[in-house]
Design an enzyme around this catalytic site. Structure first.
Site, PDB file in Angstrom:
ATOM      1  N   GLY A 206      15.076 136.036  76.026  1.00 17.95           N
ATOM      2  CA  GLY A 206      15.481 136.375  77.388  1.00 17.95           C
ATOM      3  C   GLY A 206      14.271 136.698  78.241  1.00 17.95           C
ATOM      4  O   GLY A 206      13.145 136.269  77.955  1.00 17.95           O
ATOM      5  N   SER A 207      14.510 137.501  79.252  1.00 23.54           N
ATOM      6  CA  SER A 207      13.459 137.769  80.241  1.00 23.54           C
ATOM      7  C   SER A 207      12.447 138.790  79.725  1.00 23.54           C
ATOM      8  O   SER A 207      12.758 139.597  78.838  1.00 23.54           O
ATOM      9  CB  SER A 207      14.099 138.322  81.518  1.00 23.54           C
ATOM     10  OG  SER A 207      14.725 139.558  81.231  1.00 23.54           O
ATOM     11  N   ALA A 208      11.254 138.776  80.320  1.00 22.42           N
ATOM     12  CA  ALA A 208      10.235 139.769  79.968  1.00 22.42           C
ATOM     13  C   ALA A 208      10.718 141.174  80.330  1.00 22.42           C
ATOM     14  O   ALA A 208      10.435 142.135  79.621  1.00 22.42           O
ATOM     15  CB  ALA A 208       8.928 139.443  80.696  1.00 22.42           C
ATOM     16  N   ARG A 209      11.473 141.272  81.419  1.00 22.67           N
ATOM     17  CA  ARG A 209      11.977 142.594  81.843  1.00 22.67           C
ATOM     18  C   ARG A 209      12.801 143.228  80.714  1.00 22.67           C
ATOM     19  O   ARG A 209      12.557 144.368  80.306  1.00 22.67           O
ATOM     20  CB  ARG A 209      12.818 142.401  83.116  1.00 22.67           C
ATOM     21  CG  ARG A 209      13.437 143.651  83.694  1.00 22.67           C
ATOM     22  CD  ARG A 209      14.347 143.319  84.894  1.00 22.67           C
ATOM     23  NE  ARG A 209      15.020 142.032  84.827  1.00 22.67           N
ATOM     24  CZ  ARG A 209      16.060 141.776  84.053  1.00 22.67           C
ATOM     25  NH1 ARG A 209      16.583 142.715  83.303  1.00 22.67           N
ATOM     26  NH2 ARG A 209      16.607 140.575  84.040  1.00 22.67           N
ATOM     27  N   GLY A 211      12.898 142.218  77.559  1.00 22.03           N
ATOM     28  CA  GLY A 211      12.083 142.304  76.339  1.00 22.03           C
ATOM     29  C   GLY A 211      11.211 143.550  76.331  1.00 22.03           C
ATOM     30  O   GLY A 211      11.075 144.223  75.299  1.00 22.03           O
ATOM     31  N   GLU A 229      11.297 136.621  72.345  1.00 21.33           N
ATOM     32  CA  GLU A 229      10.923 135.342  72.975  1.00 21.33           C
ATOM     33  C   GLU A 229      11.230 135.520  74.451  1.00 21.33           C
ATOM     34  O   GLU A 229      12.393 135.668  74.823  1.00 21.33           O
ATOM     35  CB  GLU A 229      11.758 134.170  72.431  1.00 21.33           C
ATOM     36  CG  GLU A 229      11.857 134.086  70.921  1.00 21.33           C
ATOM     37  CD  GLU A 229      10.529 133.906  70.257  1.00 21.33           C
ATOM     38  OE1 GLU A 229       9.647 133.271  70.862  1.00 21.33           O
ATOM     39  OE2 GLU A 229      10.356 134.412  69.145  1.00 21.33           O
ATOM     40  N   CYS A 263      12.529 128.276  79.956  1.00 24.21           N
ATOM     41  CA  CYS A 263      11.400 129.201  79.849  1.00 24.21           C
ATOM     42  C   CYS A 263      10.079 128.454  79.948  1.00 24.21           C
ATOM     43  O   CYS A 263       9.071 129.001  80.377  1.00 24.21           O
ATOM     44  CB  CYS A 263      11.480 129.981  78.538  1.00 24.21           C
ATOM     45  SG  CYS A 263      11.589 128.935  77.087  1.00 24.21           S
TER      46      CYS A 263
HETATM   47  P1  NAD Z   1      18.007 138.397  80.292  1.00 16.75           P
HETATM   48  O1  NAD Z   1      16.802 139.069  79.780  1.00 16.75           O
HETATM   49  O2  NAD Z   1      18.575 138.843  81.573  1.00 16.75           O
HETATM   50  O3  NAD Z   1      19.198 138.529  79.205  1.00 16.75           O
HETATM   51  C1  NAD Z   1      19.026 138.121  77.858  1.00 16.75           C
HETATM   52  C2  NAD Z   1      19.945 138.938  76.977  1.00 16.75           C
HETATM   53  O4  NAD Z   1      19.505 140.289  76.936  1.00 16.75           O
HETATM   54  C3  NAD Z   1      21.378 138.985  77.497  1.00 16.75           C
HETATM   55  O5  NAD Z   1      22.232 138.937  76.377  1.00 16.75           O
HETATM   56  C4  NAD Z   1      21.457 140.317  78.221  1.00 16.75           C
HETATM   57  O6  NAD Z   1      22.735 140.864  78.270  1.00 16.75           O
HETATM   58  C5  NAD Z   1      20.544 141.167  77.370  1.00 16.75           C
HETATM   59  N1  NAD Z   1      19.865 142.259  78.079  1.00 16.75           N
HETATM   60  C6  NAD Z   1      19.405 142.283  79.344  1.00 16.75           C
HETATM   61  N2  NAD Z   1      18.769 143.440  79.603  1.00 16.75           N
HETATM   62  C7  NAD Z   1      18.815 144.159  78.465  1.00 16.75           C
HETATM   63  C8  NAD Z   1      18.332 145.443  78.080  1.00 16.75           C
HETATM   64  N3  NAD Z   1      17.655 146.225  78.927  1.00 16.75           N
HETATM   65  N4  NAD Z   1      18.561 145.872  76.829  1.00 16.75           N
HETATM   66  C9  NAD Z   1      19.239 145.109  75.945  1.00 16.75           C
HETATM   67  N5  NAD Z   1      19.723 143.882  76.252  1.00 16.75           N
HETATM   68  C10 NAD Z   1      19.513 143.420  77.493  1.00 16.75           C
HETATM   69  O7  NAD Z   1      17.676 136.835  80.300  1.00 16.75           O
HETATM   70  P2  NAD Z   1      18.540 135.633  80.944  1.00 16.75           P
HETATM   71  O8  NAD Z   1      18.500 135.796  82.416  1.00 16.75           O
HETATM   72  O9  NAD Z   1      19.854 135.516  80.264  1.00 16.75           O
HETATM   73  O10 NAD Z   1      17.695 134.358  80.512  1.00 16.75           O
HETATM   74  C11 NAD Z   1      16.634 133.845  81.249  1.00 16.75           C
HETATM   75  C12 NAD Z   1      15.319 134.402  80.736  1.00 16.75           C
HETATM   76  O11 NAD Z   1      15.166 134.069  79.367  1.00 16.75           O
HETATM   77  C13 NAD Z   1      14.113 133.801  81.434  1.00 16.75           C
HETATM   78  O12 NAD Z   1      13.164 134.806  81.651  1.00 16.75           O
HETATM   79  C14 NAD Z   1      13.601 132.787  80.443  1.00 16.75           C
HETATM   80  O13 NAD Z   1      12.240 132.470  80.585  1.00 16.75           O
HETATM   81  C15 NAD Z   1      13.887 133.479  79.156  1.00 16.75           C
HETATM   82  N6  NAD Z   1      13.958 132.522  78.049  1.00 16.75           N
HETATM   83  C16 NAD Z   1      12.975 132.558  77.092  1.00 16.75           C
HETATM   84  C17 NAD Z   1      12.995 131.614  76.072  1.00 16.75           C
HETATM   85  C18 NAD Z   1      11.957 131.593  74.988  1.00 16.75           C
HETATM   86  O14 NAD Z   1      12.217 131.023  73.935  1.00 16.75           O
HETATM   87  N7  NAD Z   1      10.784 132.174  75.176  1.00 16.75           N
HETATM   88  C19 NAD Z   1      14.005 130.656  76.034  1.00 16.75           C
HETATM   89  C20 NAD Z   1      14.987 130.690  77.028  1.00 16.75           C
HETATM   90  C21 NAD Z   1      14.972 131.624  78.026  1.00 16.75           C
END
Ligand code: NAD
Length: 480
Positions: A206-209, A211, A229, A263
């Protein structure tokens, strides 16, 4: 009473799925009770079960792709490739398990036998993103199951229907329900899972925020595995490209596939100032021909909408902000209709923007940066806290050597798009893009821990040094 979750089809605005957030305590308790039984099964049994899962998914290719297309808005042709990736993940993970974590025998001292084997962690949570709602969580789940872990999968709150469907396919194939539990919910549910004492680790895409927040949450539990990731602010450098049409096509694919919601999508196009006009004109011609439409439309679209209206609003605000800071729009980020998140691919020259924000704009926005020489191109490419993907298009083998040696990223390509990384190789980034736990082929590494054993059939030992002479020792005892 917990709030109801709703999933809206981005292309139509119709409600696709509703449900309640999962019960984290109950799900963890069920997974804890189930995982040792799964871990005690032979590896061959787990492989056989997951091969059955691959066959089950293959048999559901069309309905599964249809659901992914409707819930994410991505074109049906692209959703089909996602389902194929889910199927292929099983064989790739079986090879990776053998390659990375198979049992090994080593020579020990004095003829001793040394064995290196791997054990599962126990119960792992998997948090998925919305952009590849099946393939990316599956990329954690399959290797983790093969290694003998039980999984609690929390799909993105934007794609619960795909998450639910994926879980049912594991169960249909014979993976026990408590071994892959589906826990629906948003960030709050993710936080509750992450902080649960009954969890042995968490695998996140997911997002760096998010993560970074998880990294803080895990700071006091370094004994638990955390694989992150995250996103990227990926550069694409075009330099001395002889085939301008191919270079433009690579730029368009890199920036706008999946409406820029990858990503690895190129966010920054770095070019030699004064030699860039033909390339930019060719990219613009391609942009103007891209079909942006519903996932099921005919002719097939190149890209669909972004995930929701909120994301489209934020992207448009970020685009206007760049323009306010001195960016020059070559193609604007327009909304095709006010009420749906269809965006037109944008290209903006940000060369004159001072203090460009190092942010991942997760949509179809490509920022053009003109530089005087290749050293400046490298410096510009590395001017990010992220480090996921980078590509050089054009140049010579020597120039690519320089690029490869100096660029800071986990995926470094030459004359290929930044996106579409191979599944049979490691995949991960540095900086804000991850925590050095690469996924794809190397996912096996974070799904099990190594155990080293020195072994012998019978105990055989003597103490060779530091013992007093037995006669002297008994004389001493008498005197005492
Ligand atoms: P996101 O970070 O908003 O959400 C990802 C997951 O984390 C969701 O299930 C969400 O509910 C959960 N989540 C969000 N905040 C959280 C927190 N504070 N604590 C625990 N769980 C939390 O990401 P998104 O908007 O769904 O996806 C897009 C992002 O993912 C982009 O930044 C993209 O670059 C990244 N991404 C990375 C890869 C990689 O392999 N490096 C692949 C695909 C997407």
């Amino acid at each position: 009473m917990a709030a109801t979750l709703t999933s809206i089809e981005p292309a139509t605005g119709e409600t696709l799925w509703t449900g309640e957030p999962g019960d984290v305590d109950a799900a963890v308790a069920a997974a804890r009770a189930a995982w040792s039984g799964w871990a005690a099964r032979s590896f061959a049994f787990r492989v056989e079960t997951l091969r059955r899962f691959a066959n089950t998914v293959r048999g559901k290719l069309e309905p599964f792709a249809d659901l992914i297309a409707r819930e994410t808005g991505k074109p049906l042709w692209e959703a089909r490739t996602e389902v194929e990736a889910v199927v292929n993940k099983v064989d790739i993970s079986v090879s990776a398990y053998a390659d990375r974590t198979a049992q090994r025998r080593l020579e020990g001292a004095m003829g001793a036998r040394v064995a290196v084997r791997h054990k599962p962690h126990g119960v792992l949570a998997v948090l998925g993103p919305y952009n590849f709602p099946a393939h990316l969580p599956n990329g954690h789940i399959v290797p983790a199951l093969l290694a003998g872990n039980a999984i609690l999968f929390k799909p993105s709150e934007k794609t619960p229907a795909v998450g639910d469907y994926l879980c049912k396919l594991y169960h249909e194939a014979g993976v026990p329900e408590a071994v892959v539990g589906c826990v629906q919910g948003g960030p709050d549910t993710g936080r509750a899972l992450a902080g649960h004492a009954g969890l042995d680790g968490l695998l996140f895409t997911g997002s760096a925020r998010a993560g970074l927040a998880l990294g803080k949450q895990f700071a006091e539990t370094p004994h638990k595995i955390l694989a992150l990731e995250m996103g990227g602010n990926n550069p694409l450098v075009v330099w001395n490209a002889r085939d301008i049409h191919a270079a433009a096509a690579i730029a368009v694919q890199s920036a706008y596939l999946s409406a820029g919601q990858r990503c690895t999508a190129a966010r920054r196009l770095i070019v030699e100032d004064g030699k860039h006009e033909e390339l930019v004109a060719t990219i613009v011609k391609l942009i103007d021909r891209l079909i942006i439409d519903h996932p099921h439309a005919s002719p097939a679209p190149f890209m669909g909408p972004v995930i929701d209206n909120g994301s489209a609003d934020r992207l448009q605000e970020a685009f206007l902000d760049l323009m306010g800071k001195g960016g020059r729009a070559i193609r604007r980020l327009d909304r095709k209709a006010d009420d749906r998140p269809f965006l037109t691919p944008a290209l903006i020259d940000v060369t004159d923007v001072a203090r460009r924000p190092d942010a991942e704009l997760f949509g179809p926005v490509l920022q053009l940066i003109r530089v005087p020489d290749f050293d400046a191109a490298l410096a510009e490419a590395n001017a990010t806290r992220y480090g996921l993907a980078a590509s050089l298009v054009g140049g010579s083998p020597e120039l690519y050597d320089r690029f490869w040696a100096n660029i800071r990223a986990g995926v470094v390509n030459w004359n290929k798009p930044t996106n579409g990384a191979p599944s049979n190789a490691p995949f991960g980034g540095i900086g804000l893009s991850g925590n050095h736990r690469p996924s794809a082929y190397y996912a096996a590494d974070y799904c099990a821990y190594p155990v080293t054993s020195s072994e012998a059939e019978t105990p055989r030992a003597t103490i060779g040094v530091g013992l007093a002479d037995p006669a002297a020792a008994s004389a001493e005892n008498l005197e005492g």
